[in-house]
Design a protein around this motif. Structure first.
Motif, short mmCIF file in Angstrom:
data_model
loop_
_atom_site.label_atom_id
_atom_site.label_comp_id
_atom_site.label_asym_id
_atom_site.label_seq_id
_atom_site.Cartn_x
_atom_site.Cartn_y
_atom_site.Cartn_z
N ALA A 1 0.84 -1.20 0.00
CA ALA A 1 0.00 0.00 0.00
C ALA A 1 0.87 1.25 0.00
N ASP A 2 0.49 2.23 -0.78
CA ASP A 2 1.09 3.57 -0.78
C ASP A 2 -0.02 4.55 -0.44
N ILE A 3 0.13 5.24 0.68
CA ILE A 3 -0.92 6.18 1.07
C ILE A 3 -0.30 7.48 1.56
N THR A 4 -1.10 8.52 1.51
CA THR A 4 -0.69 9.83 2.03
C THR A 4 -1.77 10.34 2.96
N LEU A 5 -1.37 10.72 4.16
CA LEU A 5 -2.30 11.25 5.15
C LEU A 5 -2.01 12.73 5.37
N PRO A 6 -3.06 13.56 5.49
CA PRO A 6 -2.83 14.98 5.78
C PRO A 6 -2.43 15.17 7.24
N LEU A 7 -1.52 16.11 7.48
CA LEU A 7 -1.06 16.41 8.83
C LEU A 7 -1.24 17.90 9.12
N GLN A 8 -1.25 18.25 10.41
CA GLN A 8 -1.24 19.65 10.81
C GLN A 8 0.20 20.12 10.89
N ARG A 9 0.50 21.14 10.15
CA ARG A 9 1.88 21.58 9.98
C ARG A 9 2.53 22.03 11.29
N ASP A 10 1.73 22.56 12.22
CA ASP A 10 2.30 23.07 13.47
C ASP A 10 2.39 21.99 14.54
N PHE A 11 1.99 20.76 14.23
CA PHE A 11 2.18 19.63 15.15
C PHE A 11 3.54 19.01 14.94
N GLU A 12 4.08 18.39 15.99
CA GLU A 12 5.18 17.44 15.80
C GLU A 12 4.58 16.04 15.77
N HIS A 13 5.24 15.12 15.05
CA HIS A 13 4.67 13.79 14.84
C HIS A 13 5.73 12.71 15.01
N ALA A 14 5.25 11.50 15.28
CA ALA A 14 6.10 10.31 15.31
C ALA A 14 5.25 9.11 14.90
N VAL A 15 5.90 8.09 14.36
CA VAL A 15 5.22 6.85 13.95
C VAL A 15 5.86 5.68 14.67
N LEU A 16 5.05 4.91 15.40
CA LEU A 16 5.47 3.67 16.04
C LEU A 16 5.00 2.50 15.18
N THR A 17 5.95 1.64 14.78
CA THR A 17 5.59 0.43 14.03
C THR A 17 5.31 -0.68 15.03
N MET A 18 4.07 -1.17 15.05
CA MET A 18 3.69 -2.24 15.97
C MET A 18 3.86 -3.62 15.33
N SER A 19 3.70 -3.70 14.01
CA SER A 19 3.91 -4.95 13.30
C SER A 19 4.22 -4.65 11.85
N GLY A 20 4.95 -5.57 11.19
CA GLY A 20 5.32 -5.36 9.80
C GLY A 20 6.41 -4.32 9.66
N THR A 21 6.64 -3.90 8.42
CA THR A 21 7.67 -2.90 8.13
C THR A 21 7.09 -1.85 7.19
N VAL A 22 7.33 -0.59 7.52
CA VAL A 22 6.83 0.52 6.73
C VAL A 22 7.99 1.40 6.31
N ARG A 23 7.87 2.04 5.15
CA ARG A 23 8.85 3.02 4.71
C ARG A 23 8.24 4.41 4.78
N ILE A 24 8.96 5.32 5.45
CA ILE A 24 8.55 6.70 5.62
C ILE A 24 9.63 7.58 5.02
N ASP A 25 9.31 8.32 3.97
CA ASP A 25 10.31 9.11 3.25
C ASP A 25 11.49 8.22 2.84
N GLY A 26 11.20 6.96 2.50
CA GLY A 26 12.25 6.03 2.10
C GLY A 26 12.97 5.38 3.25
N ARG A 27 12.66 5.76 4.49
CA ARG A 27 13.32 5.20 5.68
C ARG A 27 12.51 4.02 6.19
N SER A 28 13.14 2.85 6.30
CA SER A 28 12.46 1.65 6.74
C SER A 28 12.39 1.61 8.26
N VAL A 29 11.18 1.35 8.79
CA VAL A 29 10.97 1.30 10.24
C VAL A 29 10.30 -0.03 10.57
N GLY A 30 11.00 -0.87 11.35
CA GLY A 30 10.52 -2.20 11.68
C GLY A 30 9.77 -2.23 12.99
#
Length: 323
Positions: free
Chosen positions: A202-231
């Motif tokens: 899957a390739d998806i894009t989610l809208p974000l609030q620009r003035d927020f800071e964000h983080a992504v926790l990978t609970m299962s599987g592997t995802v690429r964020i800006d080309g960076r793999s996170v296990g």
């Protein structure tokens, strides 16, 4: 949930000084800790590199654990002040009890949200008859100064709003709002929590609030964020200044997207308490130790309350959001 560290170190957190105003990539690796019973957790916040994401100040990821022949989670009664706890499961169930009289089984993709405010105590355990697998996350949200002493409360939301797409996205809005979809959970500062399930490729894009800071926790599987793999079990801190988040799933994966307006206030966090000074922490500890009315009592739990650790002999060290 509880921080079961027997020698917790108090620290000041919050403030905007160390919040990057632009997108970044900081991979936060977990450290192992015990949650009680047979449950081990991967602690991602606070981390050696970063202590907060918005008002999110504590994140534990656990499982998937085979508890078919084990007691599973077993966290005795313990106190909290000036924070909210978020229980979130992908597999299994957790029985929540608190000093308000709440008794609730929280299941997969249901929100258990407890507001400590002035003070509350609770206990969490796997039910006697439980599913064979346990997999989830426990998170804390710091309350802003105007709500430090708000009345304690517990909410259970079994039917949360979702976002889906033909591109392989199924997202559940835990707290806050994304793409016009809002959670019914109560928040006290601008905050975002979203559970994201992606199908492989899957390739998806989610809208974000620009003035927020964000983080992504990978609970299962592997995802690429800006080309960076996170296990699995890792969190990628993304900074601020993003209008959108692009995700590519290398496999079926489950993620938590956490975000919020950078938390401007300085907080003191020690064991299961949050305050604004060491005096706040000392007072909370003293009242818990004395079984004061502030934290109430819990009926029906088979076990003694957790004793508070000893406070360290040295005064607080001034620290910011990062170290």
């Amino acid at each position: 949930m509880s921080n079961l560290d027997t020698t917790p170190q108090p620290a000041l957190r919050g403030g905007r000084q160390a919040v990057p105003g632009q997108p970044v990539h900081e991979l936060l690796e977990p450290r192992l800790a015990s949650l009680g019973g047979s449950t081990q957790v991967r602690r991602l916040l606070p981390n050696l590199g970063r202590r907060m994401v918005g008002a999110w100040c504590f994140v534990d990821h656990y499982g998937p654990d085979d508890i078919a022949d084990e007691p599973g989670m077993w966290v005795p009664p313990h106190p909290h002040t000036s924070l909210q706890t978020v229980s979130w499961l992908h597999q299994g169930e957790v029985l929540h009890r608190d000093s308000l009289g709440s008794l609730q089984t929280v299941r997969s993709r249901e929100l258990g949200l407890m507001t400590a405010g002035h003070g509350i105590s609770h206990a969490e355990q796997s039910p006697r008859e439980h599913a064979p697998l346990l997999h989830g996350a426990q998170l804390w949200v710091a309350l802003p100064g105007a709500h430090l002493d708000t009345a304690p409360a517990f909410e259970h939301h079994a039917d949360l709003p979702t976002l889906t797409s033909r591109s392989g996205l199924h997202a559940t809005v835990i707290l806050g709002e994304i793409d016009g979809t809002r959670s019914p959970g109560t928040t006290y500062s601008p905050l975002l929590g979203v559970d994201i399930a992606l199908a492989a490729d899957a390739d998806i894009t989610l809208p974000l609030q620009r003035d927020f800071e964000h983080a992504v926790l990978t609970m299962s599987g592997t995802v690429r964020i800006d080309g960076r793999s996170v296990g699995p079990g890792s969190m990628l801190y993304l900074g601020c200044g993003r209008d959108a988040l692009g995700l590519h799933a290398d496999s079926d994966c489950g993620l938590l997207l956490l975000g919020g307006e950078p938390f401007e206030e300085k907080i003191v966090m020690w064991w299961n308490f949050i305050g604004r000074s060491q005096g706040d922490i000392e007072q909370a500890r003293s009242e818990w130790t004395a079984a004061a009315e502030r934290f109430g009592r819990i009926d029906g739990f088979d076990g003694a309350p957790l004793p508070a650790p000893e406070l360290p002999p040295l005064p607080l060290k001034v620290r910011g959001r990062v170290r």
